[in-house]
Scaffold this motif. Structure first.
Motif, PDB file in Angstrom:
ATOM      1  N   GLU A 258       0.871  -1.186   0.000  1.00 21.15           N
ATOM      2  CA  GLU A 258       0.000   0.000   0.000  1.00 21.15           C
ATOM      3  C   GLU A 258       0.905   1.233   0.000  1.00 21.15           C
ATOM      4  OE1 GLU A 258      -3.576  -2.045   2.694  1.00 21.15           O
ATOM      5  OE2 GLU A 258      -1.976  -0.881   3.627  1.00 21.15           O
ATOM      6  N   ASP A 260       0.479   4.370   0.608  1.00 21.42           N
ATOM      7  CA  ASP A 260       0.450   5.313   1.735  1.00 21.42           C
ATOM      8  C   ASP A 260       1.328   4.811   2.881  1.00 21.42           C
ATOM      9  OD1 ASP A 260      -1.329   3.225   2.289  1.00 21.42           O
ATOM     10  OD2 ASP A 260      -2.892   4.517   3.117  1.00 21.42           O
ATOM     11  N   ASP A 308     -13.381   3.472  -7.585  1.00 21.29           N
ATOM     12  CA  ASP A 308     -13.027   3.603  -6.174  1.00 21.29           C
ATOM     13  C   ASP A 308     -13.600   4.921  -5.637  1.00 21.29           C
ATOM     14  OD1 ASP A 308     -11.308   5.656  -6.937  1.00 21.29           O
ATOM     15  OD2 ASP A 308      -9.490   4.717  -6.147  1.00 21.29           O
ATOM     16  N   LEU A 329      -0.193  -0.511  -4.536  1.00 20.09           N
ATOM     17  CA  LEU A 329      -1.589  -0.103  -4.441  1.00 20.09           C
ATOM     18  C   LEU A 329      -1.608   1.395  -4.171  1.00 20.09           C
ATOM     19  CD1 LEU A 329      -2.700  -3.028  -2.076  1.00 20.09           C
ATOM     20  CD2 LEU A 329      -2.771  -2.978  -4.573  1.00 20.09           C
ATOM     21  N   THR A 330      -2.325   2.168  -4.999  1.00 20.49           N
ATOM     22  CA  THR A 330      -2.146   3.622  -4.956  1.00 20.49           C
ATOM     23  C   THR A 330      -3.463   4.397  -4.912  1.00 20.49           C
ATOM     24  OG1 THR A 330      -2.135   3.932  -7.357  1.00 20.49           O
ATOM     25  CG2 THR A 330      -0.042   3.344  -6.347  1.00 20.49           C
ATOM     26  N   SER A 331      -3.302   5.668  -4.585  1.00 13.90           N
ATOM     27  CA  SER A 331      -4.378   6.661  -4.649  1.00 13.90           C
ATOM     28  C   SER A 331      -3.924   7.769  -5.606  1.00 13.90           C
ATOM     29  CB  SER A 331      -4.593   7.260  -3.258  1.00 13.90           C
ATOM     30  OG  SER A 331      -3.418   7.965  -2.860  1.00 13.90           O
ATOM     31  N   THR A 334      -0.988   9.636  -3.610  1.00  9.70           N
ATOM     32  CA  THR A 334       0.270   8.893  -3.475  1.00  9.70           C
ATOM     33  C   THR A 334       0.864   8.574  -4.848  1.00  9.70           C
ATOM     34  OG1 THR A 334      -0.961   6.799  -3.334  1.00  9.70           O
ATOM     35  CG2 THR A 334      -0.361   7.880  -1.252  1.00  9.70           C
ATOM     36  N   SER A 342      -3.184   6.886 -10.458  1.00 10.13           N
ATOM     37  CA  SER A 342      -3.780   5.960  -9.484  1.00 10.13           C
ATOM     38  C   SER A 342      -4.268   4.681 -10.162  1.00 10.13           C
ATOM     39  CB  SER A 342      -4.951   6.639  -8.788  1.00 10.13           C
ATOM     40  OG  SER A 342      -5.648   5.691  -7.998  1.00 10.13           O
ATOM     41  N   CYS A 345      -7.348   2.294  -5.710  1.00  6.38           N
ATOM     42  CA  CYS A 345      -7.427   1.500  -4.476  1.00  6.38           C
ATOM     43  C   CYS A 345      -7.962   2.307  -3.297  1.00  6.38           C
ATOM     44  CB  CYS A 345      -6.054   0.931  -4.129  1.00  6.38           C
ATOM     45  SG  CYS A 345      -5.482  -0.263  -5.339  1.00  6.38           S
ATOM     46  N   MET A 346      -8.555   3.463  -3.561  1.00  2.84           N
ATOM     47  CA  MET A 346      -9.042   4.293  -2.453  1.00  2.84           C
ATOM     48  C   MET A 346     -10.475   3.919  -2.098  1.00  2.84           C
ATOM     49  SD  MET A 346      -6.968   6.525  -1.101  1.00  2.84           S
ATOM     50  CE  MET A 346      -7.413   8.224  -0.777  1.00  2.84           C
ATOM     51  N   VAL A 357      -5.950   4.093   1.065  1.00  2.00           N
ATOM     52  CA  VAL A 357      -5.482   3.075   0.129  1.00  2.00           C
ATOM     53  C   VAL A 357      -5.805   1.701   0.724  1.00  2.00           C
ATOM     54  CG1 VAL A 357      -3.489   2.065  -1.020  1.00  2.00           C
ATOM     55  CG2 VAL A 357      -3.632   4.554  -0.740  1.00  2.00           C
ATOM     56  N   ARG A 358      -6.629   0.932   0.034  1.00  2.00           N
ATOM     57  CA  ARG A 358      -7.045  -0.381   0.524  1.00  2.00           C
ATOM     58  C   ARG A 358      -6.806  -1.438  -0.544  1.00  2.00           C
ATOM     59  NH1 ARG A 358      -9.193   0.412   5.712  1.00  2.00           N
ATOM     60  NH2 ARG A 358      -8.594  -1.751   5.714  1.00  2.00           N
TER      61      ARG A 358
END
Lengths: 480, 444
Positions: A258, A260, A308, A329-331, A334, A342, A345-346, A357-358
């Motif tokens: 992740e 973040d 997302d 895994l990004t937003s 990030t 991105s 994954c938010m 970020v999930r």
């Protein structure tokens, strides 16, 4: 809903926001539990509200309210901008978002039988039958049979012009048998521990789990565990079942990738990561048998969606390809920091939480082995099933897991049962020791609806595809 | 944000709306804000207002529960109907003793004006003060400053009618260098006693002292645990061992061990929401008054905590430890205290010839419920103790250790105690010295 969202966005703009998004979430949950012959819970809960996230002068602000009206939306938006302006008292470099085409459209998850349309009588009858079947085993003194259903409708809009509407159902169920004697407690669960099995699906998923048909086996294994020996301490070749592999992927691949966490944004609570952003493309994460993908498009997975909570479309991305780290895994925030866009994954745990970020469906891709062939090939070793306990350090390196049950492997066959086997390792060494993954015939997606992260705590619904896999020279029976 | 009186009025109104033999309504309203920081800057800053209505309807001995956060008349009526509909279908539960009758709860003020005034700007200034000691020394700070106001009211058809306001201010800071890290925290009813700069200094000092950590062979060592680490052990003891449900089901170390010496005589554990220094509610989520319950006295197991159901089942009086219905966990202690001793932290360290000092644990979980065998990692300041002094930082260690067994080796406690947790579940603990603690691995 669109009117309320537009009121929030307009008020945010007028208050000085450079960017704003607003989410309305309407969710319902039903939980039913029968325990040791008694109905312990019949509960229905509803939650409805609005959250507004803004960027003002490069800082974030967020406010949320359970009142979903245009007037309250405007008030909440102004509150969020005020909070963002206060953030400037301890700001860093201004937040920048990676580029995104505004999303527009609708999405819904698969569902054959609306679980909220199925009568409570039918659900209670199923759970009671499963509970009774477990209690037929005299050594089993505590039993639990549980089912749960979740429905969410979500509307999202942003000042960039996005507007989406999504809806889906989740259904889950499970049984647990506890054998308790002389100060010892052993458990056996089906189809998984910690809440059973979960999918984006309707009641058909719970019906197809066949809790009643599995109850006697689960109870018998719990009884057998009472007299089974503990797992010896030592180093063994270990075969881990698909459900525990799912959690292993979750803790030691999903969380450390992740972005973040990698960038230190979650340092104080969940921790950071042993992975660095610059490692992408070069870091040896595991052996050539280890390929991991993040996929938000798997039908029926808890990790699937249309967009997302930043409006980024669902996608499938490689994380580890034949042992080499390929992605994170990004937003939008990030991803911008590492010069990427991105990969969607938010996600937020409801209207009153910001997206984080999930994981989506982060899966260990299947290999080529049949399970029986893998046991036979192992010769001497240990096979373990179903998670009982998990722990991992703040950089996601040093982990220790315990399972409900194990079987010694002797002469290429499963032999004596052992109770509560645990194992420990260091993430890259452990994945480097993986030399076999079972085939697609043994691979399934395991839903996990209790992934905690963030402050205030958020619980995400994610999933992991996995099949049994073998690891050489693993330390087991720790602290025994 | 509604007042306690408004919440009680709403609870009574919804009880009257519920067409059942017995009805119980919990109102839980919250206004909270959290300013989060990382990499020496505010990175998340959130606020929320919410209110939940939870209805338990009883028809004979059949029970249904429904909840909603929509408070308009139509939604409240629908929520009551959903609870009654669930009860209508649920089977009879002959063991259900009925909803509790009213008993007087202790009057206490658990809300602070300073918390209500702790707005976004004040929180941001506190964050800046926490960060500064790290920033000025080339360290990186992360953590949070949170404020919460909770209004809780319970009413039932037997006349229970209680409500109160609880506030809390919580702050944490992790200070990180290249190889070491430190931690500090605060929890209070308001901002009284909250010194952000001192907190930032404490964490930064530990981070600097824990730089360049070294190896330690896995094995069993004497340990000194700081309050944050002790709180983790206490919370798991409470969750796994102190509930009457776990006790009755044979899942607790106290099952069949009441009046027995289960730990050393230095261990005294109570749950007490009524003491002048306690935080949180003085009644439980059934509206029953919380009692002061000695659980372990001089190492002897005395009794578990109960709610109305498990009081009837176990024969112990209702100690007022119910969670919101439906509650499959059973009663839980939310105001645990370990009584202190007569030492300072330095004196505890001085007692150890060769051992380990632990600031706090990370990601602790239960491997075996009855002995409360825990595994987890140390974090943010682990040091070797040699000849009564902290001599060098250690890499984070993994432990696998039975909590009951560990406390049987407790030799001394600090006089000073600290609140750890949140205002809704604050654990008050000293630092302790244990003769043996099993470390089973280390981060490379």
């Amino acid at each position: 809903m669109k009117e309320v969202i537009e009121a929030a966005l307009e008020a945010a703009r007028l208050a000085g926001a450079d960017y704003a998004d607003a989410r309305i979430v309407d969710s319902s949950r039903e939980e039913i539990q029968v325990a040791s012959g008694r109905v312990e819970a019949v509960e229905r809960s509803d939650s409805f509200g609005l959250g507004v996230r803004v960027l003002s002068n490069g800082s974030w602000g967020f406010a949320a309210s359970r009142e979903v009206t245009t007037a309250e939306a405007a008030r909440v938006a102004r509150q969020a901008v005020g909070i963002a302006k206060a953030s400037a008292l301890a700001a860093g470099d201004p937040v920048r978002l990676s580029a995104l085409e505004p999303a527009r459209g609708t999405w819904s998850g698969p569902c054959e039988i609306d679980p909220f349309s199925v009568g409570l009588e039918d659900k209670l009858a199923l759970l009671t039958a499963a509970d009774e079947a477990m209690r037929a085993e005299p050594a089993v003194t505590v039993t639990k049979a549980h089912c749960g259903f979740y429905r969410e409708r979500k509307w999202f809009g942003s000042t960039e012009g996005a507007f989406t509407e999504q809806s889906w159902f989740e259904s889950g169920a499970g049984i647990v048998a506890y054998a308790i004697k002389d100060g010892e407690v052993v458990t056996r669960s089906y189809p998984n521990s910690h809440g059973g099995g979960w999918k984006q699906a309707g009641f058909e998923y719970v019906r197809d789990l066949d809790l009643v048909g599995n109850a006697a086996r689960v109870a018998a294994q719990a009884a057998e565990l009472l007299t089974a020996p503990e797992c010896d301490s030592g180093t063994v070749d270990l075969i881990i079942d698909g459900s525990q592999m799912g959690l292993q992927v979750h803790e030691s691949v999903g969380h450390p990738t992740e972005l973040d966490r990698v960038l230190g944004e979650e340092a104080a609570f969940a921790g950071t990561s042993w992975v660095k952003a610059a490692d992408v493309g070069t870091l040896v994460y595991g052996s050539e048998h280890v390929t991991v993908t993040a996929d938000a498009t798997v039908p029926g997975s808890l990790g699937s969606f249309g967009w997302d909570d930043e409006g980024v479309p669902a996608q499938r991305d490689p994380i580890v390809d034949r042992g080499i780290l390929k992605g994170l895994l990004t937003s939008r925030e990030t991803a911008h920091e590492i010069g990427r866009t991105s990969n969607g994954c938010m996600r937020a745990d409801g209207w009153n939480r910001i997206p984080l970020v999930r994981m989506t469906t982060v899966s260990l891709e299947p290999g080529t082995w049949g399970f029986d062939d893998l046991v036979a090939d192992t010769g001497e070793g240990l096979y373990i099933e179903t998670n009982n306990s998990w722990s991992i350090d703040d950089k996601r390196l040093n982990f220790q897991f315990a399972c409900e049950v194990g079987w010694e492997i002797k002469g290429g066959e499963l032999g004596r049962m052992v109770k509560m086997p645990n194992y420990t390792g260091i993430t890259p060494q452990f994945w480097a020791s993986c030399d076999a993954v079972c085939s697609a015939d043994h691979w399934q997606v395991w839903g996990l609806n209790n992934c905690g992260k963030g402050e205030p705590m958020q619980v995400a619904h994610v999933a992991h595809g996995a099949a049994p896999a073998r690891f050489r020279g693993v330390s087991v029976g720790v602290g025994r | 944000m509604m007042t306690p009186l408004e919440a009680r009025e709403l609870a009574r109104k919804v009880v009257a709306l519920t067409l059942a033999d017995e009805a119980e309504v919990l109102v839980a309203a919250e206004s909270s804000a959290l300013t989060r920081f990382a990499n020496n800057r505010i990175n998340q800053n959130v606020a929320e207002d919410n209110a939940l209505i939870n209805v338990r309807a009883v028809l004979g001995t059949r029970i249904g529960v429904a909840s909603t956060n929509r408070l308009d008349d139509e939604s409240l009526a629908a929520c009551c109907e959903a609870a009654v509909a669930a009860a209508r279908i649920a089977p009879e539960d002959p063991s259900f003793p009925g909803l509790p009758a009213p008993e007087p709860a202790k009057e206490a003020v658990r809300a602070s004006e300073s918390a209500r005034e702790f707005d976004a700007e004040a929180r941001a200034r506190a964050v800046a003060a926490i960060i500064e000691p790290s920033r000025s020394r080339g360290l990186t700070a992360a953590g949070k400053v949170r404020v919460g106001t909770h209004v809780v009211a319970v009413a039932n058809s037997h006349g229970i009618d209680v409500g109160m306001e609880v506030t809390g201010v919580q702050a944490t800071v992790l200070s990180m260098g290249e190889t070491g890290s430190g931690w500090a925290s605060f929890l209070g009813q308001g901002t009284e006693g909250f010194d952000p700069a001192a907190m930032g200094e404490e964490a930064a000092d530990i981070a600097i002292r824990s730089a360049n950590p070294t190896d330690l062979e896995p094995g069993t060592y004497p340990v000194v645990l700081g309050p944050e680490a002790v709180a983790d052990i206490m919370d798991f003891l409470g969750f796994m061992g102190f509930s009457a449900k776990a006790y009755e089901e044979g899942r607790s170390f106290m099952s069949n061990a009441l009046e027995s010496q289960v730990m050393t005589e230095y261990v005294n554990i109570i749950d007490d929401a009524t003491s002048p220094h306690a935080m949180g509610l003085t009644f439980d989520y059934e509206g029953a008054p919380k009692q002061r319950i000695p659980i372990i006295e001089e190492g002897v197991a005395l009794r578990p905590v109960t709610d109305s159901y498990w009081a009837e089942k176990s024969g112990f009086i209702n100690s007022g430890h119910a969670l919101p219905a439906p509650n499959s966990y059973g009663p839980l202690p939310l105001n645990l205290e370990m009584l202190g001793g007569d030492a300072t932290l330095e004196e505890l360290i001085g007692m150890v010839k060769y051992g380990v000092y632990v600031t706090r644990f990370h990601y602790v979980n239960v491997e075996d419920p009855v002995p409360v065998t825990l595994t987890g990692m140390t974090r943010d300041g682990t040091f070797l103790i040699e000849d009564g002094k902290l001599t060098r930082p250690l890499k984070n260690l993994r432990f696998t250790q039975g909590a009951v067994e560990a406390l049987d080796g407790l030799e001394a406690l600090t006089t000073e105690r600290k609140f750890v947790g949140t205002e809704e579940g604050a654990t008050l603990v000293p630092g302790i010295m244990l003769s043996a603690f099993n470390f089973t691995g280390q981060t490379t």
